[in-house]
Scaffold this motif. Structure first.
Motif, short mmCIF file in Angstrom:
data_model
loop_
_atom_site.label_atom_id
_atom_site.label_comp_id
_atom_site.label_asym_id
_atom_site.label_seq_id
_atom_site.Cartn_x
_atom_site.Cartn_y
_atom_site.Cartn_z
N ASN A 173 0.84 -1.21 -0.07
CA ASN A 173 0.00 -0.11 -0.03
C ASN A 173 0.94 1.30 0.05
O ASN A 173 0.41 2.09 -0.81
CB ASN A 173 -0.82 -0.12 1.33
CG ASN A 173 -1.93 -1.04 1.08
OD1 ASN A 173 -2.73 -1.26 0.04
ND2 ASN A 173 -2.28 -1.43 2.27
N LEU A 174 1.88 1.27 0.81
CA LEU A 174 2.67 2.31 1.02
C LEU A 174 3.40 2.56 -0.20
O LEU A 174 3.83 3.81 -0.58
CB LEU A 174 3.69 2.21 2.19
CG LEU A 174 2.92 2.33 3.60
CD1 LEU A 174 3.83 2.42 4.65
CD2 LEU A 174 1.83 3.45 3.60
N THR A 175 4.01 1.51 -1.24
CA THR A 175 4.45 1.87 -2.23
C THR A 175 3.62 2.57 -3.15
O THR A 175 4.07 3.58 -3.92
CB THR A 175 4.94 0.58 -2.98
OG1 THR A 175 5.60 -0.29 -1.94
CG2 THR A 175 5.80 0.67 -4.14
N LYS A 176 2.35 2.16 -3.36
CA LYS A 176 1.45 2.78 -4.16
C LYS A 176 1.42 4.36 -3.49
O LYS A 176 1.27 5.22 -4.39
CB LYS A 176 0.24 2.34 -4.08
CG LYS A 176 -0.16 1.22 -5.01
CD LYS A 176 -1.65 0.54 -4.90
CE LYS A 176 -1.66 -0.86 -4.91
NZ LYS A 176 -2.60 -1.52 -4.27
N LEU A 177 1.36 4.56 -2.09
CA LEU A 177 1.24 5.79 -1.88
C LEU A 177 2.45 6.63 -2.17
O LEU A 177 2.41 8.01 -2.44
CB LEU A 177 1.14 5.87 0.06
CG LEU A 177 1.04 7.25 0.73
CD1 LEU A 177 -0.26 8.00 0.10
CD2 LEU A 177 0.90 6.99 1.96
N SER A 178 3.57 6.15 -1.95
CA SER A 178 4.90 6.72 -2.41
C SER A 178 4.76 7.30 -3.88
O SER A 178 5.26 8.25 -4.24
CB SER A 178 6.17 5.91 -2.11
OG SER A 178 6.00 5.51 -0.80
#
Lengths: 378, 290
Positions: A173-178
């Motif tokens: 998820n955080l990769t997407k957010l980044s």
């Protein structure tokens, strides 16, 4: 016309409330004066009056966003004096929480950056996604901000395998957010490029640290240069940029987010089993220093023990303290309207410009302008 | 009803409460439900949120901002530092507590309080209903004291970095007081408690309207010193460690009463033992008193 603009001391989102007195001539900044000391809480003196274990909790509360950095630096320093080896699993857990801390700190920085640029859509989106990360930090450490997971000689809590899996799946998820953050940042590039320049030579001269230094093209990261915790056992890159401007500083942090996610995945995969805490025994006599790479740059602790449970002296040098000086170099010659993003690029918070006093030098009249008005000056 | 403006003032905080107040903006906490929004100028706000200890240099700013608020003025203090000084109490540059300088309507405890609690505190200050939030497993809330297990041994008082635990001796009663306005949620008391009597609550502690009433306490009976008759050592603590001595060395079982009587001797009488002879005479007195 020369005007002196006084920014501060109160500004809701600032790390350290302080006053910037900006002298402006024909909409160009010609001089900046910095007045500090508004959050002076006498921490170093307090540390001498508290026991070693209590000081750890105090060190954590120096800064809310670098909580884990301060407590790790303090632990490293004291453990060096004790000559203690801490168990490998404890090292990994410390590093893991450290990196999660760095992530939430960097996301918060982007929230504040978009707040400065008045892009509320991006602000809410990043803030909402960041909550998922905070939701995991809460059960791992017990608290969202002051983790209190470190202790002298290891960590206080173990992280269960189930929780590690949850952290790992959150990383997707955080990769997407980044990715989202990177895209939003690139859209905002015209507003940020070419302002707040700090050349490579000047960066070295001012001794700036952290992302500000790396955005001026100097590769420096304590995690690589002087590895602590579990950092020598994992692979990661240190992103640098040659732009030397506000956009580069933002870009360095955006790229660091990806590196941090990479790091967290490795830390979880390689986490050894075993003890998480050792007993340190009686306090020795001695002095030493330790340093870590906080989200904002190099953080140094020095401690001197005299064989009792109370330290004789603890000294700390936080990263913003050195970076703050460079703001003069960045601001002089800039337009007044560029002041908010430049101050923000140091990873200090800029809502301070909520209250700006403009003093007209000739008439002696002073007026206050808000962040909105400051933005309209453009 | 128009929206209520919330202005935040950092009077010397570590930034932890600041970011948590900012996180309240996240959609899930529903600041809109409270009809509140965060504003950039004190002149636009009814509600002042104070975070952090009041440092000497920020005191004037605090008073200035309070004067600028719109009527009716509502002040909420967030976090242990703003409530009482927290871990920074007794520092030379810290003026505590905040309510000495401005009138406070809502006290939000925690270090830092989670956004859920901050939203709840704002709702209380504005007299609006707000939902309850569960806490996850492993959550380190404010400490809860088991009065049954607590012996009043004062171990927790010694380790507490924020002076949040106080022992008050009155006659033959000892009150162990946990003050939530000072607590910084570090759980040091849990770590050190020999009786397993303190545990951080797995719940988000609600904010309060009164600082003094926030806390928990236990009452212990004190044993009488067999020599001078003062009350100093809790009876339960004497029983508890006699148990532990006998558990380790079983043959001491027959001396149990002697151990307990000797343990009840107050520190003043112990200090009078200057040499082996005075020790012997005290032991003799003890035997006579049985």
């Amino acid at each position: 016309m020369t005007e002196i603009i006084k920014i501060g001391p109160y500004h809701p989102l600032n790390l350290e409330p302080e006053i910037y007195e900006v002298t402006v001539r024909d909409d160009k900044i010609v001089d900046v004066e910095i007045e500090q000391g508004y959050t002076h809480r006498g921490i170093e003196r307090l540390m001498e009056s508290k026991s070693l274990n209590q000081d750890l909790l105090l060190a954590e509360r120096v800064c809310g966003l670098c909580s884990q950095a301060h407590s790790t630096a303090y632990c490293l320093t004291i453990e060096k004096i004790f000559g203690a080896e801490i168990p490998p699993r404890a090292n990994y857990i410390r590093s893991l929480v450290f990196e999660l801390d760095r992530l939430h700190s960097h996301y918060m920085w982007f929230v504040l950056l978009f707040h400065t640029l008045h892009e509320d859509g991006h602000l809410i989106r990043i803030l909402d996604a960041r909550e998922r990360l905070m939701d995991l930090l809460e059960p791992i450490c017990g608290n969202r901000v002051h983790f209190s997971i470190n202790t002298l000689g290891g960590v206080r809590r173990d992280v269960s395998a189930g929780m590690l899996n949850k952290v790992k799946s959150l990383m997707n998820n955080l990769t997407k957010l980044s990715d989202y953050t990177m895209k939003a940042l690139k859209d905002a590039a015209p507003k940020l490029s070419g302002i707040g320049m700090l050349s490579k030579d000047k960066a070295r001269a001012y001794g700036v640290v952290g992302p500000v230094l790396r955005a001026s093209g100097i590769k420096s990261d304590i995690r690589k240069d002087d590895p602590y915790d579990a950092y020598q056992e994992v692979d990661f890159d240190v992103p640098t940029e040659d732009g030397c401007d506000v956009f580069s500083r933002a870009l360095v942090r955006a790229r660091e987010n990806f590196e941090t996610i990479k790091l967290i995945r490795q830390l979880i995969d390689r986490m050894p089993k075993g003890e998480i805490r050792v007993d340190l025994g009686k306090p020795p006599v001695g002095a030493d220093s330790g340093r870590v790479e906080a989200p904002r740059g190099e953080l140094i602790y020095y401690a001197k023990l005299n064989g009792t449970n109370y330290p004789e002296r603890v000294k700390l040098r936080p990263p913003t303290y050195v970076n703050d000086r460079a703001v003069v170099e960045m601001l002089v010659g800039e337009k007044l309207a560029n002041l908010p993003p430049i101050l923000e690029s140091l990873d200090r918070c800029i809502s301070c410009t909520n209250r700006v006093t403009v003093v007209d030098e000739r008439t002696g009249r002073s007026r206050r302008i808000s962040l909105d008005e400051l933005r309209r000056l453009k | 009803m128009s929206e209520i403006g919330v202005y935040r003032l950092n009077t010397g905080s570590c930034n932890g409460c600041d970011i948590e107040v900012f996180s309240v903006l996240a959609t899930r906490f529903g600041l809109g439900e409270l009809k509140a929004k965060i504003v950039e100028k004190p002149e636009q706000a009814n509600v002042l949120v104070v975070v952090g200890v009041v440092t000497v240099k920020m005191l004037d700013s605090l008073k200035e901002v309070y004067a600028k608020l719109k009527e009716p003025k509502v002040v909420a203090v967030v976090g242990a530092c703003a409530l009482s000084g927290g871990i920074f109490q007794k520092s030379y540059n810290v003026l505590e507590p905040t309510d000495k300088f401005v009138p406070v309507n809502s006290y939000i405890p925690g270090c830092p309080p989670s956004p859920q609690v901050i939203a709840d505190g704002l709702a209380k200050a504005l007299k609006v209903k707000y939902r309850e939030w569960p806490a996850p497993e492993g959550f380190r809330g404010l400490p809860e004291l088991d009065a049954e297990k607590c012996t009043g041994c004062s171990a927790c008082e010694m380790v507490c970095p924020a002076f949040a635990i106080e022992l008050v001796d009155e006659g033959n009663k000892r009150t162990v007081k946990y003050m939530y306005d000072k607590c910084i949620n570090c759980a040091s008391c849990e770590e050190v408690c020999p009786e397993d009597a303190v545990h951080p609550a797995r719940k988000r502690h609600p904010s309060g309207l009164d600082r003094g009433s926030m806390g928990t306490s236990a009452e212990e009976e004190l044993a009488k010193c067999p020599l001078c008759g003062t009350f100093q050592v809790p009876a339960k603590q004497i029983r508890s460690f006699s148990d532990r001595i006998i558990e380790k060395v079983e043959k001491y079982n027959k001396f149990r009463e002697d151990i307990e009587r000797a343990a009840a001797v107050c520190s003043g009488c112990r200090k009078k033992i200057a040499n082996i002879d005075s020790g012997k005479s005290i032991l003799f007195k003890l035997m006579m008193s049985s």
